[in-house]
Write a protein that holds these residues in place. Structure first.
Motif, PDB file in Angstrom:
ATOM      1  N   PHE A   1     -20.034   5.926  12.123  1.00  0.00           N
ATOM      2  CA  PHE A   1     -18.792   6.681  12.213  1.00  0.00           C
ATOM      3  C   PHE A   1     -18.316   6.803  13.656  1.00  0.00           C
ATOM      4  O   PHE A   1     -19.101   7.100  14.553  1.00  0.00           O
ATOM      5  CB  PHE A   1     -18.971   8.085  11.627  1.00  0.00           C
ATOM      6  N   VAL A   2     -17.037   6.538  13.846  1.00  0.00           N
ATOM      7  CA  VAL A   2     -16.411   6.748  15.148  1.00  0.00           C
ATOM      8  C   VAL A   2     -15.748   8.128  15.174  1.00  0.00           C
ATOM      9  O   VAL A   2     -15.775   8.838  16.178  1.00  0.00           O
ATOM     10  CB  VAL A   2     -15.354   5.662  15.430  1.00  0.00           C
ATOM     11  N   TYR A   3     -15.170   8.463  14.047  1.00  0.00           N
ATOM     12  CA  TYR A   3     -14.473   9.731  13.947  1.00  0.00           C
ATOM     13  C   TYR A   3     -14.404  10.110  12.477  1.00  0.00           C
ATOM     14  O   TYR A   3     -14.292   9.241  11.609  1.00  0.00           O
ATOM     15  CB  TYR A   3     -13.053   9.610  14.514  1.00  0.00           C
ATOM     16  N   ALA A   4     -14.517  11.376  12.205  1.00  0.00           N
ATOM     17  CA  ALA A   4     -14.401  11.827  10.816  1.00  0.00           C
ATOM     18  C   ALA A   4     -13.814  13.224  10.783  1.00  0.00           C
ATOM     19  O   ALA A   4     -14.209  14.080  11.579  1.00  0.00           O
ATOM     20  CB  ALA A   4     -15.764  11.808  10.142  1.00  0.00           C
ATOM     21  N   ASP A   5     -12.879  13.414   9.916  1.00  0.00           N
ATOM     22  CA  ASP A   5     -12.362  14.770   9.748  1.00  0.00           C
ATOM     23  C   ASP A   5     -12.034  15.029   8.287  1.00  0.00           C
ATOM     24  O   ASP A   5     -11.918  14.106   7.480  1.00  0.00           O
ATOM     25  CB  ASP A   5     -11.169  15.056  10.665  1.00  0.00           C
ATOM     26  N   VAL A   6     -11.959  16.307   7.974  1.00  0.00           N
ATOM     27  CA  VAL A   6     -11.557  16.692   6.635  1.00  0.00           C
ATOM     28  C   VAL A   6     -10.064  16.959   6.698  1.00  0.00           C
ATOM     29  O   VAL A   6      -9.589  17.784   7.476  1.00  0.00           O
ATOM     30  CB  VAL A   6     -12.389  17.887   6.123  1.00  0.00           C
ATOM     31  N   GLU A   7      -9.326  16.195   5.919  1.00  0.00           N
ATOM     32  CA  GLU A   7      -7.860  16.269   5.996  1.00  0.00           C
ATOM     33  C   GLU A   7      -7.287  17.453   5.235  1.00  0.00           C
ATOM     34  O   GLU A   7      -6.370  18.117   5.696  1.00  0.00           O
ATOM     35  CB  GLU A   7      -7.248  14.984   5.405  1.00  0.00           C
ATOM     36  N   SER A   8      -7.821  17.661   4.048  1.00  0.00           N
ATOM     37  CA  SER A   8      -7.238  18.716   3.212  1.00  0.00           C
ATOM     38  C   SER A   8      -8.267  19.187   2.196  1.00  0.00           C
ATOM     39  O   SER A   8      -9.307  18.542   1.988  1.00  0.00           O
ATOM     40  CB  SER A   8      -5.995  18.187   2.481  1.00  0.00           C
ATOM     41  N   VAL A   9      -7.964  20.309   1.596  1.00  0.00           N
ATOM     42  CA  VAL A   9      -8.821  20.807   0.521  1.00  0.00           C
ATOM     43  C   VAL A   9      -7.925  21.359  -0.580  1.00  0.00           C
ATOM     44  O   VAL A   9      -6.864  21.936  -0.321  1.00  0.00           O
ATOM     45  CB  VAL A   9      -9.815  21.874   1.043  1.00  0.00           C
ATOM     46  N   THR A  10      -8.349  21.124  -1.795  1.00  0.00           N
ATOM     47  CA  THR A  10      -7.642  21.640  -2.971  1.00  0.00           C
ATOM     48  C   THR A  10      -8.582  22.591  -3.696  1.00  0.00           C
ATOM     49  O   THR A  10      -9.775  22.297  -3.842  1.00  0.00           O
ATOM     50  CB  THR A  10      -7.255  20.480  -3.907  1.00  0.00           C
ATOM     51  N   LEU A  11      -8.039  23.725  -4.137  1.00  0.00           N
ATOM     52  CA  LEU A  11      -8.877  24.757  -4.757  1.00  0.00           C
ATOM     53  C   LEU A  11      -8.465  24.956  -6.211  1.00  0.00           C
ATOM     54  O   LEU A  11      -7.282  24.871  -6.554  1.00  0.00           O
ATOM     55  CB  LEU A  11      -8.719  26.077  -3.996  1.00  0.00           C
TER      56      LEU A  11
ATOM     57  N   MET B   1     -17.732  15.382  12.361  1.00  0.00           N
ATOM     58  CA  MET B   1     -18.677  14.351  12.808  1.00  0.00           C
ATOM     59  C   MET B   1     -20.123  14.845  12.760  1.00  0.00           C
ATOM     60  O   MET B   1     -21.053  14.075  12.511  1.00  0.00           O
ATOM     61  CB  MET B   1     -18.334  13.910  14.239  1.00  0.00           C
ATOM     62  N   ASP B   2     -20.300  16.147  12.993  1.00  0.00           N
ATOM     63  CA  ASP B   2     -21.669  16.657  13.047  1.00  0.00           C
ATOM     64  C   ASP B   2     -22.369  16.592  11.690  1.00  0.00           C
ATOM     65  O   ASP B   2     -23.593  16.516  11.627  1.00  0.00           O
ATOM     66  CB  ASP B   2     -21.664  18.103  13.547  1.00  0.00           C
ATOM     67  N   VAL B   3     -21.589  16.641  10.615  1.00  0.00           N
ATOM     68  CA  VAL B   3     -22.242  16.680   9.301  1.00  0.00           C
ATOM     69  C   VAL B   3     -22.052  15.400   8.492  1.00  0.00           C
ATOM     70  O   VAL B   3     -22.767  15.178   7.523  1.00  0.00           O
ATOM     71  CB  VAL B   3     -21.728  17.872   8.461  1.00  0.00           C
ATOM     72  N   ILE B   4     -21.096  14.557   8.910  1.00  0.00           N
ATOM     73  CA  ILE B   4     -20.737  13.432   8.060  1.00  0.00           C
ATOM     74  C   ILE B   4     -21.869  12.407   7.930  1.00  0.00           C
ATOM     75  O   ILE B   4     -22.003  11.726   6.916  1.00  0.00           O
ATOM     76  CB  ILE B   4     -19.441  12.741   8.570  1.00  0.00           C
ATOM     77  N   SER B   5     -22.662  12.305   8.964  1.00  0.00           N
ATOM     78  CA  SER B   5     -23.719  11.300   8.920  1.00  0.00           C
ATOM     79  C   SER B   5     -24.919  11.746   8.098  1.00  0.00           C
ATOM     80  O   SER B   5     -25.761  10.936   7.735  1.00  0.00           O
ATOM     81  CB  SER B   5     -24.172  10.950  10.342  1.00  0.00           C
ATOM     82  N   SER B   6     -24.988  13.034   7.846  1.00  0.00           N
ATOM     83  CA  SER B   6     -26.098  13.507   7.023  1.00  0.00           C
ATOM     84  C   SER B   6     -25.741  13.317   5.552  1.00  0.00           C
ATOM     85  O   SER B   6     -24.609  12.992   5.203  1.00  0.00           O
ATOM     86  CB  SER B   6     -26.361  14.985   7.308  1.00  0.00           C
ATOM     87  N   GLU B   7     -26.698  13.484   4.692  1.00  0.00           N
ATOM     88  CA  GLU B   7     -26.415  13.261   3.279  1.00  0.00           C
ATOM     89  C   GLU B   7     -25.959  14.524   2.578  1.00  0.00           C
ATOM     90  O   GLU B   7     -25.687  14.501   1.375  1.00  0.00           O
ATOM     91  CB  GLU B   7     -27.659  12.683   2.605  1.00  0.00           C
TER      92      GLU B   7
END
Lengths: 166, 333
Positions: free
Chosen positions: A69-79, A128-134
């Protein structure tokens, strides 16, 4: 979780035709956008006006199993409420990732109809801190304007994640 | 020839690494994957089909009886800028759409297109149960960034012999080369015949005038997993045809030559073998077939140089994809 690996497959198949070592500007990058659901069970909250939930979602299949991963973000959330016997829960919901990053804290009206996607502000969207973990650790704090009407229901959060991978 | 074989090995090795994922492609929809690949690969097939017809001759003059020549030819077909992208239309696909729902079509890179993220819009892949993932369109090869231009290389070994009535027989031949991981062979034949001898008055003019008809067939197959799945292979075949009227003029050790005519090609790229999808267990046999064909007017201009029996030549051909050819060899009589 998605079983689709189409892009990765097409990429690899087509790279056959390429002179793949020709890139001069480092690794070839891809943007991948995927989503995953987190269904959090709410028990024993009837007649209360607030509750907190913690959960971890397995995201090992997310983003076509990418790992670089170079970059990862959460774009949106639906509830969305699931199996809720009342009409809706109106109040404030706070969503934290990894226990300390608040990505969402605003007034919503939850019902069994999914909300419109709530865009996550750029300044807190980096995962990024959590995306690489499972696992994807989620905390949800909810305060309702009215007492909760059900003792056993769920809140479903659908996260849209966008990542740049190599 | 080595260039072709080297390319083939690259082709083969990457397919090998892709075989598991090919099964996933099939789960996502063979028809869509095939449509996408057809547009993405097209410049390579077109370039190869155009390029392989370069270098058949370096003069309009036929050999003397039993005169011979043996040459090595390298061709480069230049990919035009407008084939660095192709148009992705949502309507052409069932399971793949542009992620940006406000668009119905967009230009995405071909094999010779950009690698930059901003040039590769997101494509959304949706499976039969509605799950989806979006990802950037495939990148180009990066060849243009690396060497400054997009070119499809090809190479040939060729021999010619003079027969009767100022007629040359030209042969391109590589017997089948096979190993555990690949098979390769090529055969081509051409006939060049002096026309000037049959035209009154013209036959006395100080230049040479002839016609050539040439046909070429290249067959190759690369085994994806020869040990565990010996039937799984990638097949790449090309047939070309060319007809031209030629003229040339010898000036000391130099010969200026050129021609006008037509060229055509048929290329197919096939994924062969039996593939079983992981989730559904459905079997697919020979799942991908990409067919290409084309033809165009061809005119070329070249310069060759004779140093005793050594012949060196270069030419530029204007056709569907312009082709630059260089040729070196020996020519006697």
């Amino acid at each position: 979780m998605k079983k689709i690996k189409v892009m990765k497959a097409v990429l690899l198949l087509c790279a056959v035709f390429a002179f793949s070592s020709c890139e001069e500007n480092g690794e070839i990058q891809f943007i991948i956008k995927d989503d995953f659901d987190a269904v959090l069970l709410v028990k024993g909250a009837k007649d209360q006006t607030s509750f907190s939930l913690d959960s971890s979602v397995n995201i090992s299949d997310l983003l076509a199993n990418s790992s670089e991963f170079v970059y990862a973000d959460v774009e949106s959330v639906t509830l969305q409420l699931v199996d809720y016997s009342g009409e809706s829960i109106d109040g404030t919901i706070e969503v934290l990732i990894d226990g300390n990053t608040t990505i969402l804290n605003e007034s919503v009206s939850l019902s069994e109809t999914p909300t419109d996607p709530i865009i996550i502000p750029e300044e807190v969207s980096n995962i990024m801190d959590v995306i690489s973990s499972e696992t994807f650790p989620i905390t949800v704090n909810t305060s309702s304007d009215e007492p909760i009407e059900d003792d056993d229901f769920s809140i479903k959060l659908t996260f849209v994640v966008k990542a740049t991978v190599e | 020839m080595k260039k072709i074989i080297a390319f083939i090995f690259v082709f083969s090795s990457i397919v090998s690494s892709a075989q598991v994922d090919l099964e996933s492609v099939l789960e996502g929809g063979v028809a869509d994957a095939q449509t996408l690949l057809h547009g993405y690969v097209k410049p390579f097939s077109t370039g190869f089909g155009n390029g392989i017809n370069g270098g058949w001759y370096t003069t309009a003059k036929a050999h003397k009886f039993l005169g011979i020549d043996i040459s090595v030819i390298a061709n480069g077909a230049l990919v035009p800028q407008n084939d660095e992208t192709f148009t992705f239309n949502n309507a052409d696909y069932k399971n793949i759409k542009l992620d940006d729902e406000s668009l119905s079509s967009a230009d995405i890179p071909t094999l010779f297109g950009s690698q930059e993220l901003e040039d590769r819009p997101l494509l959304k892949f949706t499976d039969d149960i509605g799950d989806s993932v979006s990802t950037s369109a495939l990148p180009g090869s990066g060849l243009k960034e690396a060497i400054g231009y997009n070119v499809v290389p090809s190479a040939m070994i060729q021999a010619g012999i003079g027969l009767f009535k100022k007629t040359d027989l030209i042969v391109r031949f590589v017997p089948e080369q096979s190993a555990d991981e690949y098979e390769f062979s090529t055969f081509g034949i051409g006939v060049k015949h002096d026309l000037k001898q049959w035209i009154p008055f013209v036959k006395k003019l100080p230049f040479d005038f002839s016609a050539i008809v040439a046909w070429n067939d290249i067959k190759s197959k690369f085994y994806i997993d020869p040990d565990d799945n010996p039937t799984q292979a990638l097949e790449f075949n090309t047939k070309t045809f060319m007809f031209q009227l030629l003229a040339s003029k010898k000036l000391s050790i130099f010969t200026i030559y050129g021609g006008v005519g037509t060229t055509s090609y048929e290329t197919d790229v096939n994924v062969l073998g039996t593939y079983e999808t992981t989730s559904s267990g459905e079997q697919y046999i020979d799942p991908v077939q990409l067919d290409y064909e084309g033809n165009s007017f061809r005119t070329n201009l070249g310069l060759s140089m004779d140093l005793w029996v050594l012949n060196i030549a270069a030419e530029y051909a204007v056709q569907e994809y312009d082709v630059v050819s260089v040729r070196i060899g020996f020519s006697i009589r």
